[in-house]
Scaffold this motif. Structure first.
Motif, PDB file in Angstrom:
ATOM      1  N   VAL A 114       5.632  -5.757   8.892  1.00 34.95           N
ATOM      2  CA  VAL A 114       6.095  -6.940   8.173  1.00 34.95           C
ATOM      3  C   VAL A 114       7.552  -6.720   7.782  1.00 34.95           C
ATOM      4  CG1 VAL A 114       5.787  -8.378   6.125  1.00 34.95           C
ATOM      5  CG2 VAL A 114       3.787  -7.422   7.293  1.00 34.95           C
ATOM      6  N   PHE A 115       8.431  -7.586   8.252  1.00 31.24           N
ATOM      7  CA  PHE A 115       9.850  -7.411   7.926  1.00 31.24           C
ATOM      8  C   PHE A 115      10.438  -8.588   7.153  1.00 31.24           C
ATOM      9  CE2 PHE A 115       9.878  -9.564  12.008  1.00 31.24           C
ATOM     10  CZ  PHE A 115      10.894 -10.498  11.898  1.00 31.24           C
ATOM     11  N   ALA A 116       9.689  -9.671   7.005  1.00 27.85           N
ATOM     12  CA  ALA A 116      10.197 -10.812   6.235  1.00 27.85           C
ATOM     13  C   ALA A 116       9.017 -11.686   5.818  1.00 27.85           C
ATOM     14  CB  ALA A 116      11.190 -11.627   7.050  1.00 27.85           C
ATOM     15  N   CYS A 117       9.201 -12.429   4.721  1.00 33.13           N
ATOM     16  CA  CYS A 117       8.177 -13.362   4.259  1.00 33.13           C
ATOM     17  C   CYS A 117       8.832 -14.403   3.357  1.00 33.13           C
ATOM     18  CB  CYS A 117       7.054 -12.637   3.516  1.00 33.13           C
ATOM     19  SG  CYS A 117       7.601 -11.811   2.003  1.00 33.13           S
ATOM     20  N   LYS A 118       8.071 -15.437   3.046  1.00 33.07           N
ATOM     21  CA  LYS A 118       8.520 -16.470   2.114  1.00 33.07           C
ATOM     22  C   LYS A 118       7.451 -16.671   1.051  1.00 33.07           C
ATOM     23  CE  LYS A 118      11.895 -19.263   4.586  1.00 33.07           C
ATOM     24  NZ  LYS A 118      12.288 -20.625   4.970  1.00 33.07           N
ATOM     25  N   THR A 119       7.910 -16.750  -0.190  1.00 31.28           N
ATOM     26  CA  THR A 119       6.983 -16.939  -1.301  1.00 31.28           C
ATOM     27  C   THR A 119       6.604 -18.410  -1.397  1.00 31.28           C
ATOM     28  OG1 THR A 119       8.727 -17.342  -2.933  1.00 31.28           O
ATOM     29  CG2 THR A 119       8.123 -15.037  -2.502  1.00 31.28           C
ATOM     30  N   SER A 120       5.650 -18.687  -2.281  1.00 27.19           N
ATOM     31  CA  SER A 120       5.241 -20.073  -2.489  1.00 27.19           C
ATOM     32  C   SER A 120       6.355 -20.902  -3.113  1.00 27.19           C
ATOM     33  CB  SER A 120       3.993 -20.128  -3.388  1.00 27.19           C
ATOM     34  OG  SER A 120       4.231 -19.433  -4.608  1.00 27.19           O
ATOM     35  N   ASP A 121       7.342 -20.215  -3.715  1.00 21.84           N
ATOM     36  CA  ASP A 121       8.504 -20.909  -4.287  1.00 21.84           C
ATOM     37  C   ASP A 121       9.618 -21.120  -3.261  1.00 21.84           C
ATOM     38  OD1 ASP A 121       7.254 -20.966  -6.767  1.00 21.84           O
ATOM     39  OD2 ASP A 121       8.082 -19.001  -7.344  1.00 21.84           O
ATOM     40  N   GLY A 122       9.411 -20.616  -2.044  1.00 24.32           N
ATOM     41  CA  GLY A 122      10.422 -20.781  -1.004  1.00 24.32           C
ATOM     42  C   GLY A 122      11.437 -19.663  -0.947  1.00 24.32           C
ATOM     43  N   ASP A 123      11.251 -18.620  -1.749  1.00 28.87           N
ATOM     44  CA  ASP A 123      12.185 -17.496  -1.736  1.00 28.87           C
ATOM     45  C   ASP A 123      11.900 -16.593  -0.532  1.00 28.87           C
ATOM     46  OD1 ASP A 123      13.289 -18.376  -4.124  1.00 28.87           O
ATOM     47  OD2 ASP A 123      11.884 -17.198  -5.344  1.00 28.87           O
ATOM     48  N   SER A 124      12.964 -16.059   0.047  1.00 28.48           N
ATOM     49  CA  SER A 124      12.839 -15.163   1.194  1.00 28.48           C
ATOM     50  C   SER A 124      12.858 -13.722   0.729  1.00 28.48           C
ATOM     51  CB  SER A 124      13.976 -15.397   2.194  1.00 28.48           C
ATOM     52  OG  SER A 124      13.913 -16.707   2.720  1.00 28.48           O
ATOM     53  N   LEU A 125      11.918 -12.940   1.208  1.00 28.46           N
ATOM     54  CA  LEU A 125      11.835 -11.528   0.872  1.00 28.46           C
ATOM     55  C   LEU A 125      11.928 -10.699   2.141  1.00 28.46           C
ATOM     56  CD1 LEU A 125       8.891 -11.624  -1.730  1.00 28.46           C
ATOM     57  CD2 LEU A 125      11.358 -11.770  -2.172  1.00 28.46           C
ATOM     58  N   LYS A 126      12.293  -9.433   1.978  1.00 26.32           N
ATOM     59  CA  LYS A 126      12.461  -8.548   3.122  1.00 26.32           C
ATOM     60  C   LYS A 126      11.561  -7.325   3.012  1.00 26.32           C
ATOM     61  CE  LYS A 126      15.891 -10.803   5.105  1.00 26.32           C
ATOM     62  NZ  LYS A 126      15.763 -11.415   6.440  1.00 26.32           N
ATOM     63  N   GLY A 127      11.090  -6.869   4.153  1.00 26.93           N
ATOM     64  CA  GLY A 127      10.409  -5.592   4.274  1.00 26.93           C
ATOM     65  C   GLY A 127       9.326  -5.320   3.254  1.00 26.93           C
ATOM     66  N   GLY A 128       9.499  -4.202   2.521  1.00 31.79           N
ATOM     67  CA  GLY A 128       8.492  -3.750   1.578  1.00 31.79           C
ATOM     68  C   GLY A 128       8.215  -4.705   0.448  1.00 31.79           C
ATOM     69  N   ASP A 129       9.146  -5.619   0.144  1.00 27.44           N
ATOM     70  CA  ASP A 129       8.915  -6.588  -0.926  1.00 27.44           C
ATOM     71  C   ASP A 129       7.829  -7.589  -0.570  1.00 27.44           C
ATOM     72  OD1 ASP A 129      10.901  -5.377  -2.427  1.00 27.44           O
ATOM     73  OD2 ASP A 129      12.488  -6.709  -1.682  1.00 27.44           O
ATOM     74  N   CYS A 130       7.499  -7.682   0.708  1.00 30.97           N
ATOM     75  CA  CYS A 130       6.486  -8.644   1.147  1.00 30.97           C
ATOM     76  C   CYS A 130       5.068  -8.098   1.025  1.00 30.97           C
ATOM     77  CB  CYS A 130       6.742  -9.035   2.604  1.00 30.97           C
ATOM     78  SG  CYS A 130       8.284  -9.927   2.881  1.00 30.97           S
ATOM     79  N   GLY A 131       4.931  -6.793   0.846  1.00 33.57           N
ATOM     80  CA  GLY A 131       3.605  -6.209   0.786  1.00 33.57           C
ATOM     81  C   GLY A 131       3.023  -6.008   2.181  1.00 33.57           C
ATOM     82  N   THR A 132       1.741  -5.772   2.271  1.00 31.26           N
ATOM     83  CA  THR A 132       1.071  -5.511   3.549  1.00 31.26           C
ATOM     84  C   THR A 132       0.061  -6.611   3.858  1.00 31.26           C
ATOM     85  OG1 THR A 132      -0.630  -4.162   2.470  1.00 31.26           O
ATOM     86  CG2 THR A 132       1.352  -3.028   3.250  1.00 31.26           C
ATOM     87  N   LEU A 133      -0.399  -6.594   5.096  1.00 31.69           N
ATOM     88  CA  LEU A 133      -1.391  -7.565   5.555  1.00 31.69           C
ATOM     89  C   LEU A 133      -2.560  -6.805   6.180  1.00 31.69           C
ATOM     90  CD1 LEU A 133       0.992 -10.189   7.199  1.00 31.69           C
ATOM     91  CD2 LEU A 133      -0.291 -10.474   5.070  1.00 31.69           C
ATOM     92  N   PRO A 134      -3.452  -6.265   5.370  1.00 34.69           N
ATOM     93  CA  PRO A 134      -4.592  -5.508   5.917  1.00 34.69           C
ATOM     94  C   PRO A 134      -5.451  -6.402   6.814  1.00 34.69           C
ATOM     95  CG  PRO A 134      -4.375  -5.164   3.538  1.00 34.69           C
ATOM     96  CD  PRO A 134      -3.448  -6.293   3.891  1.00 34.69           C
ATOM     97  N   GLY A 135      -5.792  -5.867   7.937  1.00 33.44           N
ATOM     98  CA  GLY A 135      -6.650  -6.592   8.861  1.00 33.44           C
ATOM     99  C   GLY A 135      -5.912  -7.403   9.904  1.00 33.44           C
ATOM    100  N   LEU A 136      -4.599  -7.586   9.751  1.00 28.16           N
ATOM    101  CA  LEU A 136      -3.858  -8.389  10.736  1.00 28.16           C
ATOM    102  C   LEU A 136      -3.819  -7.703  12.097  1.00 28.16           C
ATOM    103  CD1 LEU A 136      -2.112 -10.849  11.420  1.00 28.16           C
ATOM    104  CD2 LEU A 136      -0.105  -9.517  10.717  1.00 28.16           C
TER     105      LEU A 136
END
Length: 307
Positions: A114-136
């Motif tokens: 995981v290298f990028a994500c977007k929060t429910s508020d629309g904020d963009s996060l990078k890498g470790g700030d996004c957390g993990t996705l177990p099972g993906l």
């Protein structure tokens, strides 16, 4: 008393040039007699002066001669068609030569990062700030391994970098090409990847954010002999198992990164202090993620990271 005859004058006779030349008439007569004695009379008398050919050799020579007095074929050997690829002709038609099908490559898929994500508020996060996705990985990796069955994967070698976009509110999964492709048919393989990943269910995958971008690396190696488009081929390179359990740091002056343990091709050299993500070990070698956004992957010897 005997009387001596008075000596007369001395006479010398010198032969003429014509007297030194042989008589051609005599030569011709001698040659004719020699021919008759040596050649003609054995034939006329039916006498054979040399040994005769064996009967089988005579018949073999006769059978080898082409009909009608045609010129014999060239002595150069003809190029033989391998029996494995020659199909016997039927009905007098020319033989059909079948070309062996291209073999499916060996495909290994590295764990997603995981290298990028977007929060429910629309904020963009990078890498470790996004957390993990177990099972993906359990959902995506088996589908990407099906690229071994893609017709355009036949004979392909190198790495295909993909980015998988996840939209949890809509349950959508999209795929696009990442950076730095190492294969020649990236666009065609992307089309196969989209087809393989389409319909993947995100149900049951724990997540903290609605949208993610995850990097996957697919390595194509020499095939195992199975034809492309058939069953999935066995992998020849160890697949990293388990999650990447955290960060590590290079402790050697230079750590060599390979695309496979021990004898793989060198893909990078990392300086002391470089941060990497590390997976589960395989015979003293660790799968790692490194580089910008940890988007590159490879294998490193345990000593290089102090393990």
């Amino acid at each position: 008393m005997l009387s001596r005859k008075a000596d007369g004058p001395l006479q010398v006779q010198i032969p003429r040039p014509a007297d030194d030349q042989p008589s051609w008439t005599r030569v011709g007569v001698i040659a004719a007699i020699g021919f008759i004695v040596g050649v003609a009379w054995p034939k006329l008398a039916g006498v054979r002066l040399g040994p005769s050919l064996p009967a089988d050799a005579t018949s073999a020579t006769a059978s080898a001669a082409p009909p009608g007095g045609a010129e014999p074929p060239s002595a150069a050997p003809a190029q033989a068609v391998p029996a494995a690829i020659a199909t016997p002709s039927t009905g007098g038609a020319a033989p059909v030569v079948s070309v062996p099908a291209a073999t499916a490559p060996s495909v290994t898929v590295a764990h997603g990062l995981v290298f990028a994500c977007k929060t429910s508020d629309g904020d963009s996060l990078k890498g470790g700030d996004c957390g993990t996705l177990p099972g993906l990985d359990g959902v995506v990796m088996p589908r990407l391994r099906k690229l071994a069955e893609c017709a355009d994967a036949a004979g392909e070698t190198g790495k295909l970098h993909l980015v998988v976009h996840l939209d949890f509110p809509r349950g959508g999964v999209g795929v696009e090409l990442g950076r730095g492709q190492g294969v020649s048919s990236a666009d065609a393989l992307l089309a196969c990847a989209k087809s393989d990943v389409a319909g993947a269910s995100l149900a049951g995958i724990a997540h903290d954010n609605p949208r993610y971008s995850v990097a996957y690396s697919v390595n194509f190696g020499p095939g195992s002999g199975a034809p492309a488009g058939g069953a999935e081929s066995a992998t020849s390179t160890p697949v990293a198992t388990g999650a990447f359990d955290g960060d590590a740091q290079v402790v050697w002056e230079v750590a060599i990164i390979r695309d496979a343990p021990k004898t793989g091709k060198i893909v990078a050299r990392l300086q002391r202090g470089t941060q990497i993500h590390v997976g589960a070990a395989h015979d003293g070698w660790y799968p790692v993620k490194y580089g910008d956004g940890f988007s590159s992957d490879g294998w490193v010897y345990r000593g290089a990271i102090g393990r």
